[in-house]
Write a protein that holds these residues in place. Sequence first.
Motif, PDB file in Angstrom:
ATOM      1  N   THR A 127      26.682  43.885  29.114  1.00 55.94           N
ATOM      2  CA  THR A 127      26.369  44.133  30.519  1.00 55.94           C
ATOM      3  C   THR A 127      24.879  44.343  30.755  1.00 55.94           C
ATOM      4  OG1 THR A 127      28.559  45.058  30.943  1.00 55.94           O
ATOM      5  CG2 THR A 127      26.801  45.693  32.455  1.00 55.94           C
ATOM      6  N   HIS A 128      24.228  45.155  29.925  1.00 54.23           N
ATOM      7  CA  HIS A 128      22.810  45.450  30.168  1.00 54.23           C
ATOM      8  C   HIS A 128      21.941  44.210  30.034  1.00 54.23           C
ATOM      9  CE1 HIS A 128      22.830  45.753  25.731  1.00 54.23           C
ATOM     10  NE2 HIS A 128      21.532  45.499  25.797  1.00 54.23           N
ATOM     11  N   ARG A 129      22.378  43.253  29.190  1.00 47.12           N
ATOM     12  CA  ARG A 129      21.616  42.014  29.046  1.00 47.12           C
ATOM     13  C   ARG A 129      21.836  41.103  30.253  1.00 47.12           C
ATOM     14  NH1 ARG A 129      17.556  40.654  27.247  1.00 47.12           N
ATOM     15  NH2 ARG A 129      18.242  38.506  26.890  1.00 47.12           N
ATOM     16  N   ARG A 130      23.007  41.176  30.866  1.00 48.16           N
ATOM     17  CA  ARG A 130      23.267  40.363  32.050  1.00 48.16           C
ATOM     18  C   ARG A 130      22.339  40.792  33.192  1.00 48.16           C
ATOM     19  NH1 ARG A 130      29.790  38.933  31.812  1.00 48.16           N
ATOM     20  NH2 ARG A 130      29.955  39.200  29.554  1.00 48.16           N
ATOM     21  N   ILE A 131      22.075  42.091  33.273  1.00 47.50           N
ATOM     22  CA  ILE A 131      21.132  42.592  34.278  1.00 47.50           C
ATOM     23  C   ILE A 131      19.744  42.006  34.018  1.00 47.50           C
ATOM     24  CG2 ILE A 131      20.007  44.651  35.199  1.00 47.50           C
ATOM     25  CD1 ILE A 131      22.603  46.181  34.465  1.00 47.50           C
ATOM     26  N   LYS A 132      19.337  41.990  32.752  1.00 46.85           N
ATOM     27  CA  LYS A 132      18.022  41.441  32.411  1.00 46.85           C
ATOM     28  C   LYS A 132      17.938  39.943  32.668  1.00 46.85           C
ATOM     29  CE  LYS A 132      16.585  44.954  29.051  1.00 46.85           C
ATOM     30  NZ  LYS A 132      15.435  45.384  29.863  1.00 46.85           N
ATOM     31  N   LEU A 133      19.082  39.255  32.598  1.00 44.15           N
ATOM     32  CA  LEU A 133      19.103  37.822  32.903  1.00 44.15           C
ATOM     33  C   LEU A 133      18.889  37.566  34.393  1.00 44.15           C
ATOM     34  CD1 LEU A 133      22.094  36.514  30.738  1.00 44.15           C
ATOM     35  CD2 LEU A 133      19.656  36.037  30.384  1.00 44.15           C
ATOM     36  N   PRO A 146      42.373  39.393  50.892  1.00 42.75           N
ATOM     37  CA  PRO A 146      42.868  40.735  51.199  1.00 42.75           C
ATOM     38  C   PRO A 146      42.759  41.657  50.003  1.00 42.75           C
ATOM     39  CG  PRO A 146      44.697  39.242  50.823  1.00 42.75           C
ATOM     40  CD  PRO A 146      43.458  38.399  50.803  1.00 42.75           C
ATOM     41  N   ASN A 147      43.021  42.922  50.218  1.00 41.88           N
ATOM     42  CA  ASN A 147      43.049  43.897  49.132  1.00 41.88           C
ATOM     43  C   ASN A 147      44.060  43.454  48.074  1.00 41.88           C
ATOM     44  OD1 ASN A 147      42.370  46.326  47.849  1.00 41.88           O
ATOM     45  ND2 ASN A 147      44.173  47.334  48.693  1.00 41.88           N
ATOM     46  N   GLY A 148      43.642  43.462  46.816  1.00 35.17           N
ATOM     47  CA  GLY A 148      44.521  43.042  45.739  1.00 35.17           C
ATOM     48  C   GLY A 148      44.469  41.568  45.421  1.00 35.17           C
ATOM     49  N   ALA A 149      43.570  40.830  46.071  1.00 37.22           N
ATOM     50  CA  ALA A 149      43.493  39.377  45.842  1.00 37.22           C
ATOM     51  C   ALA A 149      42.781  39.025  44.540  1.00 37.22           C
ATOM     52  CB  ALA A 149      42.781  38.703  47.011  1.00 37.22           C
ATOM     53  N   GLY A 150      42.074  40.003  43.939  1.00 33.63           N
ATOM     54  CA  GLY A 150      41.383  39.750  42.682  1.00 33.63           C
ATOM     55  C   GLY A 150      39.871  39.737  42.775  1.00 33.63           C
ATOM     56  N   LYS A 151      39.324  40.079  43.939  1.00 31.00           N
ATOM     57  CA  LYS A 151      37.868  39.996  44.147  1.00 31.00           C
ATOM     58  C   LYS A 151      37.105  40.899  43.178  1.00 31.00           C
ATOM     59  CE  LYS A 151      37.997  41.192  48.517  1.00 31.00           C
ATOM     60  NZ  LYS A 151      39.457  41.473  48.561  1.00 31.00           N
ATOM     61  N   SER A 152      37.502  42.162  43.096  1.00 30.07           N
ATOM     62  CA  SER A 152      36.777  43.098  42.234  1.00 30.07           C
ATOM     63  C   SER A 152      36.920  42.741  40.761  1.00 30.07           C
ATOM     64  CB  SER A 152      37.257  44.530  42.473  1.00 30.07           C
ATOM     65  OG  SER A 152      36.874  44.980  43.762  1.00 30.07           O
ATOM     66  N   SER A 153      38.052  42.176  40.385  1.00 26.58           N
ATOM     67  CA  SER A 153      38.239  41.762  38.990  1.00 26.58           C
ATOM     68  C   SER A 153      37.292  40.619  38.629  1.00 26.58           C
ATOM     69  CB  SER A 153      39.693  41.344  38.757  1.00 26.58           C
ATOM     70  OG  SER A 153      40.552  42.461  38.886  1.00 26.58           O
ATOM     71  N   VAL A 211      26.199  44.996  43.353  1.00 23.45           N
ATOM     72  CA  VAL A 211      26.369  46.148  44.241  1.00 23.45           C
ATOM     73  C   VAL A 211      27.862  46.425  44.280  1.00 23.45           C
ATOM     74  CG1 VAL A 211      26.031  47.062  46.560  1.00 23.45           C
ATOM     75  CG2 VAL A 211      24.360  45.461  45.605  1.00 23.45           C
ATOM     76  N   PRO A 212      28.324  47.473  43.576  1.00 21.87           N
ATOM     77  CA  PRO A 212      29.769  47.654  43.406  1.00 21.87           C
ATOM     78  C   PRO A 212      30.445  48.235  44.636  1.00 21.87           C
ATOM     79  CG  PRO A 212      28.605  49.476  42.394  1.00 21.87           C
ATOM     80  CD  PRO A 212      27.542  48.509  42.892  1.00 21.87           C
ATOM     81  N   GLU A 213      31.743  48.000  44.719  1.00 23.68           N
ATOM     82  CA  GLU A 213      32.538  48.712  45.710  1.00 23.68           C
ATOM     83  C   GLU A 213      32.451  50.203  45.398  1.00 23.68           C
ATOM     84  OE1 GLU A 213      37.188  49.058  47.236  1.00 23.68           O
ATOM     85  OE2 GLU A 213      36.628  47.514  45.788  1.00 23.68           O
ATOM     86  N   GLY A 214      32.245  51.028  46.411  1.00 22.07           N
ATOM     87  CA  GLY A 214      32.081  52.457  46.181  1.00 22.07           C
ATOM     88  C   GLY A 214      30.636  52.898  46.046  1.00 22.07           C
ATOM     89  N   ALA A 262      34.356  40.832  35.824  1.00 21.68           N
ATOM     90  CA  ALA A 262      34.253  39.837  34.753  1.00 21.68           C
ATOM     91  C   ALA A 262      32.840  39.254  34.679  1.00 21.68           C
ATOM     92  CB  ALA A 262      35.277  38.725  34.972  1.00 21.68           C
ATOM     93  N   ILE A 263      32.245  38.991  35.841  1.00 21.70           N
ATOM     94  CA  ILE A 263      30.872  38.470  35.857  1.00 21.70           C
ATOM     95  C   ILE A 263      29.907  39.500  35.268  1.00 21.70           C
ATOM     96  CG2 ILE A 263      28.965  37.693  37.331  1.00 21.70           C
ATOM     97  CD1 ILE A 263      31.140  36.758  39.345  1.00 21.70           C
ATOM     98  N   GLY A 264      30.146  40.771  35.581  1.00 20.29           N
ATOM     99  CA  GLY A 264      29.261  41.825  35.096  1.00 20.29           C
ATOM    100  C   GLY A 264      29.531  42.276  33.676  1.00 20.29           C
ATOM    101  N   GLY A 265      30.614  41.793  33.082  1.00 22.69           N
ATOM    102  CA  GLY A 265      30.936  42.180  31.711  1.00 22.69           C
ATOM    103  C   GLY A 265      31.680  43.487  31.615  1.00 22.69           C
ATOM    104  N   LEU A 266      32.275  43.935  32.720  1.00 21.06           N
ATOM    105  CA  LEU A 266      32.981  45.216  32.735  1.00 21.06           C
ATOM    106  C   LEU A 266      34.462  45.082  32.405  1.00 21.06           C
ATOM    107  CD1 LEU A 266      31.302  46.706  35.928  1.00 21.06           C
ATOM    108  CD2 LEU A 266      30.706  47.122  33.535  1.00 21.06           C
ATOM    109  N   VAL A 267      34.991  43.859  32.448  1.00 23.17           N
ATOM    110  CA  VAL A 267      36.334  43.580  31.940  1.00 23.17           C
ATOM    111  C   VAL A 267      36.250  42.323  31.079  1.00 23.17           C
ATOM    112  CG1 VAL A 267      37.523  44.618  33.920  1.00 23.17           C
ATOM    113  CG2 VAL A 267      37.047  42.168  33.934  1.00 23.17           C
ATOM    114  N   GLU A 268      37.129  42.242  30.091  1.00 27.89           N
ATOM    115  CA  GLU A 268      37.152  41.077  29.217  1.00 27.89           C
ATOM    116  C   GLU A 268      38.227  40.106  29.707  1.00 27.89           C
ATOM    117  OE1 GLU A 268      37.686  39.890  24.493  1.00 27.89           O
ATOM    118  OE2 GLU A 268      37.575  41.997  25.116  1.00 27.89           O
ATOM    119  N   PRO A 269      37.835  38.914  30.111  1.00 25.53           N
ATOM    120  CA  PRO A 269      38.827  37.952  30.584  1.00 25.53           C
ATOM    121  C   PRO A 269      39.823  37.564  29.495  1.00 25.53           C
ATOM    122  CG  PRO A 269      36.598  37.269  31.175  1.00 25.53           C
ATOM    123  CD  PRO A 269      36.463  38.384  30.188  1.00 25.53           C
ATOM    124  N   LYS A 270      41.017  37.250  29.927  1.00 26.96           N
ATOM    125  CA  LYS A 270      42.026  36.736  28.991  1.00 26.96           C
ATOM    126  C   LYS A 270      41.651  35.315  28.565  1.00 26.96           C
ATOM    127  CE  LYS A 270      46.134  37.324  27.041  1.00 26.96           C
ATOM    128  NZ  LYS A 270      46.407  38.433  26.105  1.00 26.96           N
TER     129      LYS A 270
END
Length: 232
Positions: A70-76, A35-42, A81-84, A46-54
């Motif tokens: 992030t830009h190197r992850r794309i090259k890998l 459901p919304n708020g379950a942590g999917k987008s986080s 495809v982001p929400e929005g 994290a996979i895309g390098g847009l947040v730093e995991p604890k």
Amino acid sequence: MLEIKDLTVRYGPFLAVDHLAMSVGKGEIVGVVGPNGAGKSSIVKAIGGLVEPKSGRLTFDGSELQSVPTHRRIKLGISIVPEGRGLFPRMSVEENLVIAGDALGNGKRVQHNIERCYTLFPILKERRWQAAGTLSGGQQQMVAVSMGLMPDPRLLILDEPSLGLAPIVIGEIGRALTTLGAEGLTVALFEQNAKLTCSVAERIYILASGAVRHHDRAEDLLKNPEILDHLM
């Protein structure tokens, strides 16, 4: 291909992902439902390098991702495809696709991938010179998925692609993902829509409060829908 172990993501005091473990094998379509708020987008960020995991460990084809920008992850070969959707609304459909394929540095390959996207979503070829922002919501989502395909990804990650779409368009997105899976593309689908996810994915992770509550094959979940009802 993708391995996540002990992933924890916090935003200040808020725990978004709690010691999560999951994997996506080469050539699989794996669904992550919650459901919304379950942590999917986080998880996606994290996979895309847009947040730093604890804490936690993320690997792609055996290589650590944490120190990779992030830009190197794309090259890998990781494409998100982001929400929005993340379109350039004033640019045409084709201009959006060209920009998304720019990292290839190969004009012939870019054109080949554009035609592949038009085969997948024929309506986009009809609207190729229309400003992306003037398309219907469903057509914009088709452009977003196509942009994710333009860099020739090895792993395509989709965050809530069915959000706000009519059932007929959700069906078209599902058929496109099934086609991509049959072609051998590895896909991770993060969704609230359990019906869509179970129709295209081979394995399903069910999330609640940032943690995996259940993991099973999609065909087995479809035989036991009460599990989804209970956990969602």
